[in-house]
Design a protein around this motif. Structure first.
Motif, short mmCIF file in Angstrom:
data_model
loop_
_atom_site.label_atom_id
_atom_site.label_comp_id
_atom_site.label_asym_id
_atom_site.label_seq_id
_atom_site.Cartn_x
_atom_site.Cartn_y
_atom_site.Cartn_z
N TYR A 20 0.84 -1.20 0.00
CA TYR A 20 0.00 0.00 0.00
C TYR A 20 0.87 1.25 0.00
O TYR A 20 0.65 2.18 -0.79
N LEU A 21 1.87 1.28 0.87
CA LEU A 21 2.72 2.46 0.97
C LEU A 21 3.55 2.64 -0.29
O LEU A 21 3.71 3.76 -0.80
N ARG A 22 4.08 1.54 -0.81
CA ARG A 22 4.91 1.62 -2.02
C ARG A 22 4.07 2.15 -3.19
O ARG A 22 4.50 3.05 -3.92
N GLU A 23 2.88 1.60 -3.37
CA GLU A 23 2.03 2.04 -4.47
C GLU A 23 1.59 3.48 -4.28
O GLU A 23 1.48 4.24 -5.26
N SER A 24 1.33 3.88 -3.04
CA SER A 24 0.92 5.26 -2.77
C SER A 24 2.02 6.24 -3.13
O SER A 24 1.75 7.34 -3.64
N ILE A 25 3.27 5.86 -2.89
CA ILE A 25 4.40 6.72 -3.25
C ILE A 25 4.58 6.73 -4.77
O ILE A 25 4.74 7.79 -5.39
N MET A 26 4.53 5.56 -5.38
CA MET A 26 4.72 5.46 -6.82
C MET A 26 3.65 6.21 -7.59
O MET A 26 3.91 6.80 -8.65
N GLU A 27 2.43 6.21 -7.07
CA GLU A 27 1.31 6.80 -7.79
C GLU A 27 1.06 8.25 -7.40
O GLU A 27 0.15 8.89 -7.90
N GLY A 28 1.88 8.80 -6.49
CA GLY A 28 1.78 10.20 -6.17
C GLY A 28 0.78 10.56 -5.10
O GLY A 28 0.51 11.74 -4.87
N ARG A 29 0.22 9.57 -4.40
CA ARG A 29 -0.69 9.90 -3.29
C ARG A 29 0.11 10.43 -2.10
O ARG A 29 -0.38 11.27 -1.35
N PHE A 30 1.34 9.93 -1.93
CA PHE A 30 2.29 10.49 -0.97
C PHE A 30 3.40 11.15 -1.80
O PHE A 30 4.05 10.50 -2.61
N LEU A 31 3.63 12.43 -1.57
CA LEU A 31 4.53 13.21 -2.41
C LEU A 31 5.93 13.31 -1.81
O LEU A 31 6.10 13.18 -0.60
N PRO A 32 6.96 13.52 -2.65
CA PRO A 32 8.32 13.71 -2.13
C PRO A 32 8.36 14.80 -1.07
O PRO A 32 7.78 15.88 -1.24
N GLY A 33 9.04 14.49 0.04
CA GLY A 33 9.15 15.43 1.15
C GLY A 33 8.01 15.35 2.15
O GLY A 33 8.06 15.98 3.21
N GLN A 34 6.98 14.57 1.85
CA GLN A 34 5.83 14.47 2.76
C GLN A 34 6.16 13.57 3.95
O GLN A 34 6.75 12.51 3.79
N ARG A 35 5.78 14.02 5.13
CA ARG A 35 5.98 13.20 6.33
C ARG A 35 4.99 12.04 6.35
O ARG A 35 3.84 12.19 5.94
N LEU A 36 5.47 10.90 6.84
CA LEU A 36 4.62 9.73 7.01
C LEU A 36 4.48 9.48 8.50
O LEU A 36 5.40 8.98 9.15
N VAL A 37 3.35 9.86 9.05
CA VAL A 37 3.12 9.79 10.48
C VAL A 37 2.59 8.40 10.84
O VAL A 37 1.55 7.97 10.31
N GLU A 38 3.32 7.69 11.69
CA GLU A 38 2.96 6.31 12.00
C GLU A 38 1.53 6.19 12.52
O GLU A 38 0.78 5.30 12.11
#
Length: 230
Positions: A20-38
């Motif tokens: 889920y996280l990998r696909e979210s990063i690859m597809e732009g749902r999580f953007l470069p520089g964005q914090r990932l809060v546990e």
């Protein structure tokens, strides 16, 4: 009703969070520089904190995230030099894989590749860029599955996430997509004609052109804060 994530076995749960996280990063749902809060990820996916931490460690090893002191995990950014290095590796590996696919693939595998090319043209009309990136990934999956070199396939698959980030960047130049589709059509025609040398060169040029487009976008992004500050 329980979330599907709660019902998963531990190993499957880890893979679920990682994917889920990998696909979210690859597809732009999580953007470069964005914090990932546990805590937020735990609530979003309905999983425990250890599962999220294990997934983050895996993505850190893949260089998709970085752990910043006092800030925690963040989506990684790719510098211009890293992009150039990655495209250089991609050009070598993909051109070789395409050459070997053209030489070794069965007729059924060539037909499967043709189906992915047709899907690429269909998804090019879709405003959802994620579907287009998925179609491009499927195109390469067929090539890697038929190139006859497990090591090249493994190495390229390990780079797939970062390559997809750069591919998303190159697609963001408005005139790149039609060019890319024409290059892929030519590449497939050479594969179908069983012309390994021609297919290899077409694959190399496709990556070179993608690099030019991506670097133009990256350079614009690098200079944007300066321009805004004038």
């Amino acid at each position: 009703m329980q979330s599907p994530a709660v019902l998963r076995k531990p190993d499957t749960l880890r893979s679920y969070v990682e994917n889920y996280l990998r696909e979210s990063i690859m597809e732009g749902r999580f953007l470069p520089g964005q914090r990932l809060v546990e805590r937020e990820l735990c609530e979003l996916l309905d999983v425990s904190r250890p599962s999220v931490r294990e997934a983050l460690r895996k993505l850190e090893a893949e260089k998709l995230i970085v752990i910043v002191p006092h800030r925690g995990p963040m989506v990684a950014s790719i510098s211009a030099q890293e992009a150039r290095d990655l495209y250089a590796i991609r050009a070598l590996m993909e051109s070789y894989a395409v050459q070997e696919f053209s030489r070794l693939a069965s007729n059924e595998q060539v037909s499967r590749l043709e189906a992915t090319v047709k899907r690429l043209h269909i998804e090019a009309e879709n405003p959802d860029r994620r579907r287009l990136l998925k179609a491009k990934a499927d195109f390469y999956d067929v090539i890697l599955g038929g190139c006859g070199n497990a090591l090249v396939s493994e190495m390229l698959l390990n780079l797939l996430s970062r390559i997809s980030l750069l591919r998303a960047t190159s697609f963001s130049r408005h005139d790149r997509l039609p060019e890319s589709l024409k290059e892929i059509d030519q590449l497939f025609a050479l594969i179908k004609a069983r012309n390994p040398e021609g297919a290899r060169e077409a694959a190399r040029l496709h990556v070179v052109n993608a690099e030019k487009a991506a670097m133009a976008v990256l350079n614009q992004e690098d200079t944007a804060p300066i321009a805004a500050g004038k």
